[in-house]
Design a protein around this motif. Structure first.
Motif, PDB file in Angstrom:
ATOM      1  N   LYS A 125       1.061  -1.256  -0.271  1.00 36.58           N
ATOM      2  CA  LYS A 125      -0.271  -0.060  -0.398  1.00 36.58           C
ATOM      3  C   LYS A 125       1.051   1.309   0.030  1.00 36.58           C
ATOM      4  O   LYS A 125       1.151   1.876   0.696  1.00 36.58           O
ATOM      5  N   LEU A 137     -13.017   5.941   4.736  1.00 38.09           N
ATOM      6  CA  LEU A 137     -12.970   4.060   5.404  1.00 38.09           C
ATOM      7  C   LEU A 137     -13.051   3.278   4.871  1.00 38.09           C
ATOM      8  O   LEU A 137     -13.178   3.297   3.328  1.00 38.09           O
ATOM      9  N   THR A 138     -13.063   2.413   5.415  1.00 36.78           N
ATOM     10  CA  THR A 138     -12.478   1.133   4.464  1.00 36.78           C
ATOM     11  C   THR A 138     -14.297   0.820   3.538  1.00 36.78           C
ATOM     12  O   THR A 138     -14.485   0.587   4.780  1.00 36.78           O
ATOM     13  N   GLU A 139     -13.431  -0.013   2.691  1.00 35.30           N
ATOM     14  CA  GLU A 139     -15.155  -0.130   1.823  1.00 35.30           C
ATOM     15  C   GLU A 139     -15.154  -1.740   2.501  1.00 35.30           C
ATOM     16  O   GLU A 139     -15.013  -2.787   2.258  1.00 35.30           O
ATOM     17  N   LEU A 164     -16.473  -2.770  11.356  1.00 38.50           N
ATOM     18  CA  LEU A 164     -17.093  -3.373  10.170  1.00 38.50           C
ATOM     19  C   LEU A 164     -17.120  -4.741  10.400  1.00 38.50           C
ATOM     20  O   LEU A 164     -18.829  -4.925  10.017  1.00 38.50           O
ATOM     21  N   GLN A 184      -9.261   5.712  -4.905  1.00 38.20           N
ATOM     22  CA  GLN A 184      -9.534   6.259  -3.858  1.00 38.20           C
ATOM     23  C   GLN A 184     -11.250   7.390  -4.233  1.00 38.20           C
ATOM     24  O   GLN A 184     -11.628   7.953  -4.120  1.00 38.20           O
ATOM     25  N   GLU A 222     -11.692   0.330  13.729  1.00 29.76           N
ATOM     26  CA  GLU A 222     -12.122  -0.090  12.668  1.00 29.76           C
ATOM     27  C   GLU A 222     -13.321  -1.309  12.735  1.00 29.76           C
ATOM     28  O   GLU A 222     -14.169  -1.591  11.704  1.00 29.76           O
ATOM     29  N   THR A 223     -11.997  -2.359  13.274  1.00 31.15           N
ATOM     30  CA  THR A 223     -12.412  -3.465  13.180  1.00 31.15           C
ATOM     31  C   THR A 223     -14.081  -4.298  13.843  1.00 31.15           C
ATOM     32  O   THR A 223     -14.823  -4.419  13.224  1.00 31.15           O
TER      33      THR A 223
END
Length: 470
Positions: free
Chosen positions: A53, A73-75, A385, A298, A381-382
């Protein structure tokens, strides 16, 4: 599946670029040690590079500054089965399953071929007789019948060479001993395994052959340190070229004899380092390209303006230093108007929208896009999700209509952790948009606010949610 295909394509492109660079600039150079290292590292670079990354700061600011207005944020992916779709047990013959099966079968065939060759070497060693040990740990075996001379591991296997005199036999032995001392067998086994796992990519097979050539050049170079190059070249020219049946070994008689003769002529020349150093800008270019692709990935989630509607201004929040004033920026398709303190607007520029003329405290306190301590969902974040996966639902009408794609929701984490200004930046359908907004609203009061200079501040986020049907 899309990510896998994208990764494989990137790997193939990187490997192709590295091979073309080698073929055009390094192939005919006598810097054998560097060429060997390059060929061994090229597949690893191609495999690892797409996985890294890279920071978008490698990309020029103009490429992303106008679009990356908020932290993404994460998709999140929401998957559902199409109405009336076949049960999962009937998907054995799906394109994905067939492709994976073909790949596994091909890899097994290559691996079985390697195992068969290693078994042949073992059988030949059982039939051979020990001749002598030289150069410390190099064992020489005398082969029966008409087996070809080759080196494998720490052993040299010599065929019957009645047509050669003792001096020529010594040169051939020195060549094979050089293969052992340079540990070429491990290079060969390494590429054989790569060929099994990357057998679909023809560049791997080309690189393997190039490495075999470099092995021969290195062994020849060691021989002419002891014997005269002219005599050794004459020996190569006299040898009969023939096809061999054990490609895991390193052979004296190989079809690339003409290439070896050419390299022997370059033995007295100084190896140049200008061309090898060009690999640095090549790798830099690859890194730059991947950083641009990541920035583009992005920014691609933001909607473009429609032809029949004027493009709306987008405001970018810039960090405010203690002695500086904020400067909101209006990005438009025809001009960029910057409002600065005590300056009159340029009459040549289009009129500014009312929101930029607003001097109220609300207009000045726009949310940040990045702060010292970013807001965080409780648990990280986990956990966010997991929360989304548990609470979001695929609308039934969207499933029935076959609607799938990406919806992007924007929201602001207030200084008390509440979520405000929730809106859809990229719409998909009314029901899906409503569901995405509903789930984001449920996350309110579960965030800790962002901190700037020790004070809680407002921070804006975007959340991409992909709805997909199977």
């Amino acid at each position: 599946m899309e990510l896998t295909i994208s990764y494989l394509l990137k790997t193939a492109i990187v490997l192709l670029v590295l091979y073309l660079f080698y073929y055009a600039l390094l192939r005919n150079q006598n810097n054998f040690s560097f060429n060997r290292l390059y060929l061994l590292a090229a597949p690893l670079v191609a495999v690892v590079l797409p996985l890294i990354k890279w920071p978008v700061v490698l990309a020029p600011e103009s490429a992303v500054s106008g679009v990356l207005q908020t932290i993404q944020l994460t998709e999140v992916t929401v998957t559902a089965y199409r109405p009336g779709a076949a049960p999962a047990t009937a998907s054995f013959f799906s394109p994905t399953t067939i492709a994976i099966s073909v790949y596994i079968i091909g890899a097994l065939i290559v691996l079985l071929k390697l195992v068969r060759q290693l078994w042949q070497v073992r059988q030949i060693r059982a039939k051979a007789t020990v001749s002598k040990a030289i150069a410390g740990d190099v064992q020489v075996y005398q082969l029966p019948g008409h087996y070809p001379t080759f080196a494998f591991g720490k052993a040299v296997y010599l065929s019957k060479q009645e047509h050669l005199n003792a001096a020529d036999q010594e040169k051939i032995l020195a060549h094979e001993v050089a293969h052992v001392q340079l540990r070429h067998t491990w290079d060969v086994l390494y590429f054989e395994l790569l060929s099994a796992f990357l057998w679909l990519n023809p560049i791997v097979w080309l690189l393997k052959q190039e490495l075999r050539d470099v092995h021969e050049y290195q062994a020849d170079a060691k021989v002419i340190h002891t014997y005269r190059a002219q005599e050794y070249s004459a020996l190569l020219s006299r040898e009969v070229l023939q096809q061999m049946g054990l490609p895991v070994g390193s052979y004296f008689q190989k079809p690339q004899v003409l290439k070896r003769l050419y390299m022997l002529q370059q033995s007295g020349k100084q190896a140049g380092w200008l061309r090898p150093l060009l690999i640095l800008p090549l790798l830099g270019g690859l890194l730059f390209t991947f950083s641009l692709q990541q920035a583009g990935a992005q920014t691609s989630i933001f909607p473009s303006s429609e032809p029949d509607k004027p493009q709306q201004a987008v405001l970018k929040k810039t960090p405010v230093l203690p002695d500086q004033e904020e400067e909101p920026v209006q990005e438009q398709t025809v001009a960029t108007a910057r409002i600065e303190k005590n300056l009159q607007p340029d009459p040549a520029l289009p009129a500014l929208p009312a929101e930029l003329k607003d001097e109220s405290p609300t207009a000045k306190e726009r949310p940040y896009t990045y702060v010292e301590q970013m807001p965080q969902f409780e648990g990280g974040e986990t956990e966010m999700l997991k929360y989304l996966a548990k609470n979001i639902r695929y609308p039934k009408d969207a499933q029935e209509d076959g609607v799938e794609g990406l919806v992007v929701v924007s929201f602001t984490v207030e200084d008390d952790g509440a979520l405000k200004d929730i809106e859809v930046l990229k719409s998909l359908s009314e029901s899906i948009d409503t569901e995405a907004v509903r789930v984001v609203e449920k996350m309110s009061d579960r965030w800790s606010p962002g901190m700037q200079n020790g004070k809680p501040v407002r921070v804006k986020y975007t959340l991409p949610v992909r709805f997909a049907l199977k």
